[in-house]
Design a protein around this motif. Sequence first.
Motif, PDB file in Angstrom:
ATOM      1  N   THR A  83       0.862  -1.011   0.113  1.00 36.17           N
ATOM      2  CA  THR A  83      -0.080   0.009  -0.047  1.00 36.17           C
ATOM      3  C   THR A  83       0.708   1.276   0.004  1.00 36.17           C
ATOM      4  O   THR A  83       1.057   1.980   1.029  1.00 36.17           O
ATOM      5  CB  THR A  83      -1.077  -0.045   1.181  1.00 36.17           C
ATOM      6  OG1 THR A  83      -1.491  -1.334   1.441  1.00 36.17           O
ATOM      7  CG2 THR A  83      -2.012   1.062   0.991  1.00 36.17           C
ATOM      8  N   MET A  84       1.529   1.614  -1.163  1.00 36.68           N
ATOM      9  CA  MET A  84       2.326   2.700  -1.131  1.00 36.68           C
ATOM     10  C   MET A  84       1.679   4.065  -1.176  1.00 36.68           C
ATOM     11  O   MET A  84       2.233   4.987  -0.487  1.00 36.68           O
ATOM     12  CB  MET A  84       3.257   2.695  -2.535  1.00 36.68           C
ATOM     13  CG  MET A  84       3.939   1.606  -2.710  1.00 36.68           C
ATOM     14  SD  MET A  84       5.032   1.553  -4.203  1.00 36.68           S
ATOM     15  CE  MET A  84       6.028  -0.012  -4.147  1.00 36.68           C
ATOM     16  N   GLY A  85       0.211   4.004  -1.199  1.00 37.09           N
ATOM     17  CA  GLY A  85      -0.363   5.362  -1.079  1.00 37.09           C
ATOM     18  C   GLY A  85      -0.748   5.379   0.471  1.00 37.09           C
ATOM     19  O   GLY A  85      -1.454   6.115   0.652  1.00 37.09           O
ATOM     20  N   SER A  86      -0.470   4.452   1.181  1.00 38.21           N
ATOM     21  CA  SER A  86      -0.780   4.526   2.628  1.00 38.21           C
ATOM     22  C   SER A  86      -0.208   5.755   3.197  1.00 38.21           C
ATOM     23  O   SER A  86       0.817   6.010   2.817  1.00 38.21           O
ATOM     24  CB  SER A  86      -0.466   3.313   3.359  1.00 38.21           C
ATOM     25  OG  SER A  86      -0.533   3.285   4.965  1.00 38.21           O
ATOM     26  N   ARG A  88       0.952   5.806   5.917  1.00 40.83           N
ATOM     27  CA  ARG A  88       2.049   5.340   6.769  1.00 40.83           C
ATOM     28  C   ARG A  88       2.947   4.592   5.945  1.00 40.83           C
ATOM     29  O   ARG A  88       3.540   3.495   6.481  1.00 40.83           O
ATOM     30  CB  ARG A  88       1.558   4.416   7.815  1.00 40.83           C
ATOM     31  CG  ARG A  88       0.660   5.383   8.996  1.00 40.83           C
ATOM     32  CD  ARG A  88       0.342   4.758  10.100  1.00 40.83           C
ATOM     33  NE  ARG A  88      -0.869   3.398   9.460  1.00 40.83           N
ATOM     34  CZ  ARG A  88      -2.065   3.652   9.301  1.00 40.83           C
ATOM     35  NH1 ARG A  88      -2.504   4.911   9.192  1.00 40.83           N
ATOM     36  NH2 ARG A  88      -2.813   2.635   8.823  1.00 40.83           N
ATOM     37  N   TYR A  89       3.130   4.744   4.642  1.00 39.77           N
ATOM     38  CA  TYR A  89       4.173   4.162   3.923  1.00 39.77           C
ATOM     39  C   TYR A  89       5.332   5.129   3.894  1.00 39.77           C
ATOM     40  O   TYR A  89       5.268   6.174   3.396  1.00 39.77           O
ATOM     41  CB  TYR A  89       3.791   3.749   2.372  1.00 39.77           C
ATOM     42  CG  TYR A  89       4.820   3.124   1.767  1.00 39.77           C
ATOM     43  CD1 TYR A  89       5.012   1.824   1.512  1.00 39.77           C
ATOM     44  CD2 TYR A  89       5.808   3.879   0.878  1.00 39.77           C
ATOM     45  CE1 TYR A  89       5.821   1.071   0.924  1.00 39.77           C
ATOM     46  CE2 TYR A  89       6.685   3.281   0.012  1.00 39.77           C
ATOM     47  CZ  TYR A  89       6.760   1.925   0.241  1.00 39.77           C
ATOM     48  OH  TYR A  89       7.812   1.370  -0.610  1.00 39.77           O
ATOM     49  N   ALA A 435       2.863   0.191   9.658  1.00 43.77           N
ATOM     50  CA  ALA A 435       3.586   1.054   8.632  1.00 43.77           C
ATOM     51  C   ALA A 435       4.622   0.228   7.722  1.00 43.77           C
ATOM     52  O   ALA A 435       5.020  -0.838   7.966  1.00 43.77           O
ATOM     53  CB  ALA A 435       4.139   2.299   9.529  1.00 43.77           C
ATOM     54  N   TRP A 436       5.460   1.182   6.875  1.00 47.80           N
ATOM     55  CA  TRP A 436       6.365   0.318   6.049  1.00 47.80           C
ATOM     56  C   TRP A 436       7.603   1.265   5.944  1.00 47.80           C
ATOM     57  O   TRP A 436       7.468   2.576   5.656  1.00 47.80           O
ATOM     58  CB  TRP A 436       6.000   0.003   4.722  1.00 47.80           C
ATOM     59  CG  TRP A 436       6.625  -1.107   4.060  1.00 47.80           C
ATOM     60  CD1 TRP A 436       6.506  -2.390   3.911  1.00 47.80           C
ATOM     61  CD2 TRP A 436       7.779  -0.974   3.299  1.00 47.80           C
ATOM     62  NE1 TRP A 436       7.352  -3.097   3.246  1.00 47.80           N
ATOM     63  CE2 TRP A 436       8.243  -2.228   3.020  1.00 47.80           C
ATOM     64  CE3 TRP A 436       8.564   0.111   3.020  1.00 47.80           C
ATOM     65  CZ2 TRP A 436       9.308  -2.587   2.081  1.00 47.80           C
ATOM     66  CZ3 TRP A 436      10.065  -0.214   2.483  1.00 47.80           C
ATOM     67  CH2 TRP A 436      10.392  -1.545   2.079  1.00 47.80           C
ATOM     68  N   ALA A 437       8.697   0.715   6.469  1.00 48.29           N
ATOM     69  CA  ALA A 437      10.061   1.424   6.189  1.00 48.29           C
ATOM     70  C   ALA A 437      11.146   0.612   5.800  1.00 48.29           C
ATOM     71  O   ALA A 437      11.071  -0.579   5.967  1.00 48.29           O
ATOM     72  CB  ALA A 437      10.422   2.340   7.378  1.00 48.29           C
ATOM     73  N   SER A 451      11.165   7.925   4.933  1.00 47.81           N
ATOM     74  CA  SER A 451      10.576   9.074   4.002  1.00 47.81           C
ATOM     75  C   SER A 451       9.319   9.626   4.241  1.00 47.81           C
ATOM     76  O   SER A 451       8.424   8.827   3.995  1.00 47.81           O
ATOM     77  CB  SER A 451      11.209   8.885   2.613  1.00 47.81           C
ATOM     78  OG  SER A 451      10.725   9.891   1.741  1.00 47.81           O
ATOM     79  N   VAL A 452       8.975  10.882   4.557  1.00 49.84           N
ATOM     80  CA  VAL A 452       7.649  11.244   4.717  1.00 49.84           C
ATOM     81  C   VAL A 452       7.452  12.040   3.262  1.00 49.84           C
ATOM     82  O   VAL A 452       7.824  13.152   3.347  1.00 49.84           O
ATOM     83  CB  VAL A 452       7.495  12.131   5.950  1.00 49.84           C
ATOM     84  CG1 VAL A 452       6.041  12.252   6.283  1.00 49.84           C
ATOM     85  CG2 VAL A 452       7.932  11.378   7.109  1.00 49.84           C
TER      86      VAL A 452
END
Length: 483
Positions: A83-86, A88-89, A435-437, A451-452
């Motif tokens: 979900t790259m559009g999240s 919290r991505y 979340a994803w990092a 990255s925000v």
Amino acid sequence: MDVTRRGWDPRAREAGTSDLLRATAEQAIAYRASLGERRVGSRPGLTADELRARLGGPLPDGGEDPATLIERLVADVDDGLVTMGSPRYFGFVIGGSLPAALATDWLVATWDQNVGLFLSTPAASIVEEAAAAWLVDLFGLPVETSVGFTTGATMANFTALAAARHAVLRAAGWDVEEDGLIGAPPVHVVVGERVHASMVIALRLIGFGRRGAGRVAVNGEGAMRAADLRRILAALPPGPTIVAAQAGEVNTGAFDPLDEIADAVRERPGAWLHVDGAFGLWAAASPSLRHLIRGVERADSWGTDAHKWLNVPYDAGMVFVRDAAAHRAAMGVAAAYLPPAPGAERDPFEYVPEMSRRGRGFVVYAALRSLGRDGIQALVESNCAVARRMADRLARSPRAEIVNEVVLNQVLVRFANSDETTREVIRRVQDDGTAWAGGTTWNGRLAMRISVSNWATTPDDGDRAVDAILSILDGIDQGAGAR
Ligand SMILES: *Cc1c(COP(=O)(O)O)cnc(C)c1O
């Protein structure tokens, strides 16, 4: 072949299209509405073979009904999407999609315009022209700058380097478009030690290669040391020279000192200065960040992305070249079947590598127009504020260490001063799905890279991500720190 026997009947094929598009729009709308709550990563444990079993196999002899096909496609890929559009991505540097940009992208696919020529689609040319003028103004670039709409910053940098190659070789009496590089005077290329990987691709494509490029030493944040650039330039024999600087290092967000770099480059007559500002160029939108790119307007070319900080759907980037003639000389071409644009109108293909091309300019235009100058500023500043807040909260944990100076939207954090623990936190965060990092190696040590870049990210999203990260870190501590 008897096509009638094979059932080739376009009218019958088109018949259900309105229903198909409505149903598909509902699927897309449902996905979009779930962005905030969907798990961010793909399903843990999902294997490539599982996906292959669902999606692969031989090409079917008989075609499938589009509605059934799309329903099955959606089901088959769902747990393999990230979900790259999240909001919290936080992986890589990846923006979401602004509502106006996504909706316009739907129209672009529907209009299906080949935007190469003014004559083939005048509206696309004028929309690009309008968006180009807004961007030149927003970034504070010289008014005469010409603009091309590319797939991303890689192609933007490539295009700029091609314009640079034209100009510096022309000044040396060599016509690279006619005669190629074999036998040409050598071109000195100078980049920073932390040059982005895509710039290496661009150098390769342009025929300069990687080994020959001079590498300028950088500080601890990855920003060029201007004194070292001076030293390198002073040691070079005279001749065509291109210097590629960077606004926004992809790990730390650090900026090369562009003003000092421009001073150094200007001392070498005819040298070309390029700035890769894939996301960093957008600092221009904020009076409180603008100092980071001071001197940017003194360069000769610039590359940036729209699918990062402008939050348009993939893919879109822009190249800017001060010398429009050099830009066109490098990219344009004449052919008998290509009618030139009437009067002074602009043929979009003359500024990018492709001839036939999707109407990305419409989407960039819609994003800019929906945000306005204030909205772009607010987007950039709010992302930076969330990055700052996440860094501050993480830093309060005795087992987390922020390893970069958070000057923009990028945060590097390391856990328990250990590569092993840091790797394990990253793995568990990706599995956890809140979340994803991703990870990176910075100055020899592993770090989580945050990255925000998504317009939809709120401070609460940052807090939820930090809570998840810290509780995972706690779990690793209790699970007997040594393993
Ligand atoms: C992302 C990035 C690029 C490459 O951009 P693409 O959109 O992937 O082509 C180049 N330079 C920097 C500094 C970047 O962050």
